[in-house]
Write a protein that holds these residues in place. Structure first.
Motif, PDB file in Angstrom:
ATOM      1  N   VAL A 230       0.841  -1.283   0.043  1.00 29.36           N
ATOM      2  CA  VAL A 230      -0.150   0.014   0.000  1.00 29.36           C
ATOM      3  C   VAL A 230       0.691   1.145  -0.044  1.00 29.36           C
ATOM      4  O   VAL A 230       0.456   2.093  -0.536  1.00 29.36           O
ATOM      5  CB  VAL A 230      -0.836   0.098   1.087  1.00 29.36           C
ATOM      6  CG1 VAL A 230      -1.779   1.402   1.225  1.00 29.36           C
ATOM      7  CG2 VAL A 230      -2.009  -1.270   1.094  1.00 29.36           C
ATOM      8  N   LEU A 231       1.974   1.229   0.796  1.00 26.80           N
ATOM      9  CA  LEU A 231       2.850   2.282   0.839  1.00 26.80           C
ATOM     10  C   LEU A 231       3.333   2.594  -0.663  1.00 26.80           C
ATOM     11  O   LEU A 231       3.478   3.687  -1.018  1.00 26.80           O
ATOM     12  CB  LEU A 231       4.011   2.011   1.964  1.00 26.80           C
ATOM     13  CG  LEU A 231       5.231   3.075   1.856  1.00 26.80           C
ATOM     14  CD1 LEU A 231       4.868   4.542   2.252  1.00 26.80           C
ATOM     15  CD2 LEU A 231       6.221   2.795   2.686  1.00 26.80           C
ATOM     16  N   ARG A 232       3.963   1.773  -1.156  1.00 24.49           N
ATOM     17  CA  ARG A 232       4.539   1.603  -2.623  1.00 24.49           C
ATOM     18  C   ARG A 232       3.397   2.394  -3.431  1.00 24.49           C
ATOM     19  O   ARG A 232       3.772   3.246  -4.343  1.00 24.49           O
ATOM     20  CB  ARG A 232       4.892   0.565  -3.014  1.00 24.49           C
ATOM     21  CG  ARG A 232       6.397   0.105  -2.225  1.00 24.49           C
ATOM     22  CD  ARG A 232       7.065  -1.009  -3.394  1.00 24.49           C
ATOM     23  NE  ARG A 232       6.400  -2.136  -3.590  1.00 24.49           N
ATOM     24  CZ  ARG A 232       6.152  -3.197  -2.833  1.00 24.49           C
ATOM     25  NH1 ARG A 232       7.329  -3.324  -2.103  1.00 24.49           N
ATOM     26  NH2 ARG A 232       5.554  -4.231  -3.149  1.00 24.49           N
ATOM     27  N   ALA A 233       2.161   1.966  -3.368  1.00 20.49           N
ATOM     28  CA  ALA A 233       1.216   2.275  -4.187  1.00 20.49           C
ATOM     29  C   ALA A 233       0.729   3.837  -4.211  1.00 20.49           C
ATOM     30  O   ALA A 233       0.515   4.478  -5.110  1.00 20.49           O
ATOM     31  CB  ALA A 233      -0.139   1.523  -4.117  1.00 20.49           C
ATOM     32  N   LEU A 234       0.575   4.234  -2.670  1.00 19.55           N
ATOM     33  CA  LEU A 234       0.531   5.670  -2.453  1.00 19.55           C
ATOM     34  C   LEU A 234       1.672   6.555  -3.157  1.00 19.55           C
ATOM     35  O   LEU A 234       1.366   7.640  -3.621  1.00 19.55           O
ATOM     36  CB  LEU A 234       0.492   5.690  -0.890  1.00 19.55           C
ATOM     37  CG  LEU A 234      -0.771   5.271  -0.402  1.00 19.55           C
ATOM     38  CD1 LEU A 234      -0.567   5.394   1.289  1.00 19.55           C
ATOM     39  CD2 LEU A 234      -1.941   6.011  -0.739  1.00 19.55           C
ATOM     40  N   VAL A 235       2.768   6.108  -2.785  1.00 18.14           N
ATOM     41  CA  VAL A 235       4.291   7.106  -3.387  1.00 18.14           C
ATOM     42  C   VAL A 235       3.936   7.052  -4.824  1.00 18.14           C
ATOM     43  O   VAL A 235       4.340   8.031  -5.643  1.00 18.14           O
ATOM     44  CB  VAL A 235       5.242   6.551  -2.753  1.00 18.14           C
ATOM     45  CG1 VAL A 235       6.570   7.115  -3.549  1.00 18.14           C
ATOM     46  CG2 VAL A 235       5.217   6.386  -1.478  1.00 18.14           C
ATOM     47  N   ASP A 236       3.699   5.856  -5.546  1.00 21.32           N
ATOM     48  CA  ASP A 236       3.729   5.940  -6.903  1.00 21.32           C
ATOM     49  C   ASP A 236       2.476   6.699  -7.422  1.00 21.32           C
ATOM     50  O   ASP A 236       2.705   7.826  -8.536  1.00 21.32           O
ATOM     51  CB  ASP A 236       3.601   4.473  -7.528  1.00 21.32           C
ATOM     52  CG  ASP A 236       3.231   4.429  -8.818  1.00 21.32           C
ATOM     53  OD1 ASP A 236       4.406   4.851  -9.775  1.00 21.32           O
ATOM     54  OD2 ASP A 236       2.319   3.828  -9.452  1.00 21.32           O
ATOM     55  N   LEU A 237       1.458   6.786  -6.797  1.00 20.99           N
ATOM     56  CA  LEU A 237       0.262   7.456  -7.237  1.00 20.99           C
ATOM     57  C   LEU A 237       0.390   8.925  -7.063  1.00 20.99           C
ATOM     58  O   LEU A 237       0.003   9.748  -7.734  1.00 20.99           O
ATOM     59  CB  LEU A 237      -1.180   7.123  -6.513  1.00 20.99           C
ATOM     60  CG  LEU A 237      -1.548   5.760  -7.222  1.00 20.99           C
ATOM     61  CD1 LEU A 237      -2.635   5.237  -6.052  1.00 20.99           C
ATOM     62  CD2 LEU A 237      -1.982   5.768  -8.481  1.00 20.99           C
ATOM     63  N   ARG A 238       1.003   9.430  -5.846  1.00 25.15           N
ATOM     64  CA  ARG A 238       1.509  10.636  -5.532  1.00 25.15           C
ATOM     65  C   ARG A 238       2.399  11.163  -6.694  1.00 25.15           C
ATOM     66  O   ARG A 238       2.273  12.454  -7.095  1.00 25.15           O
ATOM     67  CB  ARG A 238       2.193  10.728  -4.318  1.00 25.15           C
ATOM     68  CG  ARG A 238       2.414  12.303  -3.766  1.00 25.15           C
ATOM     69  CD  ARG A 238       2.821  12.327  -2.368  1.00 25.15           C
ATOM     70  NE  ARG A 238       3.925  11.544  -2.087  1.00 25.15           N
ATOM     71  CZ  ARG A 238       4.491  11.417  -0.890  1.00 25.15           C
ATOM     72  NH1 ARG A 238       3.688  11.947   0.118  1.00 25.15           N
ATOM     73  NH2 ARG A 238       5.407  10.606  -0.754  1.00 25.15           N
ATOM     74  N   LYS A 239       3.464  10.661  -7.148  1.00 30.80           N
ATOM     75  CA  LYS A 239       4.479  10.888  -8.306  1.00 30.80           C
ATOM     76  C   LYS A 239       3.392  11.194  -9.448  1.00 30.80           C
ATOM     77  O   LYS A 239       3.958  11.895 -10.438  1.00 30.80           O
ATOM     78  CB  LYS A 239       5.528   9.848  -8.496  1.00 30.80           C
ATOM     79  CG  LYS A 239       6.275   9.762  -7.298  1.00 30.80           C
ATOM     80  CD  LYS A 239       7.211   8.669  -7.286  1.00 30.80           C
ATOM     81  CE  LYS A 239       8.210   8.633  -6.354  1.00 30.80           C
ATOM     82  NZ  LYS A 239       9.459   7.550  -6.505  1.00 30.80           N
TER      83      LYS A 239
END
Length: 328
Positions: A230-239
């Motif tokens: 979930v953390l990786r998905a959040l960071v990717d979507l924010r980028k």
């Protein structure tokens, strides 16, 4: 199964002077209320309380072991006793798993890794049908598609047999091979020999951008890597420009408590309580957000439905209680 003699044959009866007709029924009722034996192989064991109850239990086990119609090992006797205890206490959430059941629970409920070919199957009519193929798995490398119908495994037909039996035939030791024949609509029979590998079941299969800069994350389960996914998905979507998010917990039946706490902490500030567990006869336990949140102020919507349970309810409830998300 044990042969059980009728109740009265296990209770010694003594002759007493005849009572007047009007009182005989009363005496019989009182006697029935006082004599509560456990009948095992024709022997009556009086019901005891306190420490005597422990002695009664061991005596019942001993008599079943020596007089029961079926021959059972000590391990089988104690397992059946444990299962009977859990069945009698009336707790629908208490269960006892065999090693095989625990492996299935870890694979299907906790969604941890397993050794197989990497395809999720479901029963449609009487045929095991591929519902999902996991990225990088032997099934993905062989080109298996959702909708393919499994016909034979290891040279034996599997149409019409229970789904768990089909699954067990696909599982095995890493490096071993299994021949699978499946039918693809519009193509016909396809046969392939798979080499089993360790397959990691992802909790977050994908994360996508929706309109209006909304990031969407479907979370399928709570395994030991769910928080990191979930953390990786959040960071990717924010980028990619996301400024608000949707966390989809529909159909998520739960899993790891630790990962529920960690995922909640991605949106909560340190010290905010995620969960309090109350115990009888033991101190309560509290679980608080620990790390600095990744998205403490971003608008968040959490989607739930009827099957959303356990860890899903913990996450949704904690985010709702702290006004960190809207629950739909």
């Amino acid at each position: 199964m044990m042969r059980r003699k009728p109740f009265l044959s296990a209770v010694r009866r003594t002759r007493a002077p005849a009572a007047p007709p009007a009182r005989r029924g009363l005496r019989r009722s009182i006697a029935g209320a006082l004599v509560l034996p456990v009948v095992v192989g024709g022997f009556a064991l009086q019901a005891w309380g306190g420490r005597d109850g422990e002695r009664m239990f061991h005596e019942v086990v001993a008599r079943v072991a020596t007089m029961g119609l079926d021959s059972l090992t000590d391990a089988q006797l104690y397992e059946k006793a444990a299962r009977g205890l859990l069945a009698e206490i009336g707790d629908p959430y208490a269960d006892l798993f065999s090693p095989e059941q625990l492996a299935a629970f870890s694979r299907e409920a906790l969604r941890n890794s397993y050794t197989g070919v990497g395809m999720q199957i479901g029963l449609i009519r009487d045929t095991a049908t591929v519902m999902r193929v996991f990225v990088g798995s032997p099934a993905a490398q062989a080109g298996v598609r959702a909708g393919d119908r499994v016909i034979r495994v290891g040279g034996e037909g599997v149409t019409g047999i229970p789904l768990d039996q089909v699954t067990q035939r696909l599982l095995g030791t890493p490096g071993t091979s299994v021949e699978v024949q499946y039918h693809r609509p519009g193509t016909g029979p396809v046969q392939h020999t798979f080499v089993r590998e360790r397959v990691k079941l992802p909790s977050v299969g994908y994360a996508v951008m929706l309109e209006d800069d909304i990031g969407y994350i479907p979370l399928d389960g709570f395994n030991d890597t769910s928080g990191e996914e979930v953390l990786r998905a959040l960071v990717d979507l924010r980028k990619r420009g996301a400024t608000s998010y949707v966390l989809d917990l529909r159909g998520n039946t739960g899993g790891s408590l630790d990962q529920a706490v960690r995922i909640s902490g991605l949106f909560l500030r340190p010290g905010q309580q995620v969960l309090r567990a109350d115990f009888r006869g033991a101190p309560d336990e509290t679980y608080d957000a620990r790390a600095q949140p990744v998205m403490p102020d971003a608008p968040l919507v959490v989607l739930t439905d009827g099957p959303s349970a356990s860890a899903s309810e913990i996450v949704a409830g904690a985010l709702h209680d702290h006004d960190s998300a809207d629950i739909i």
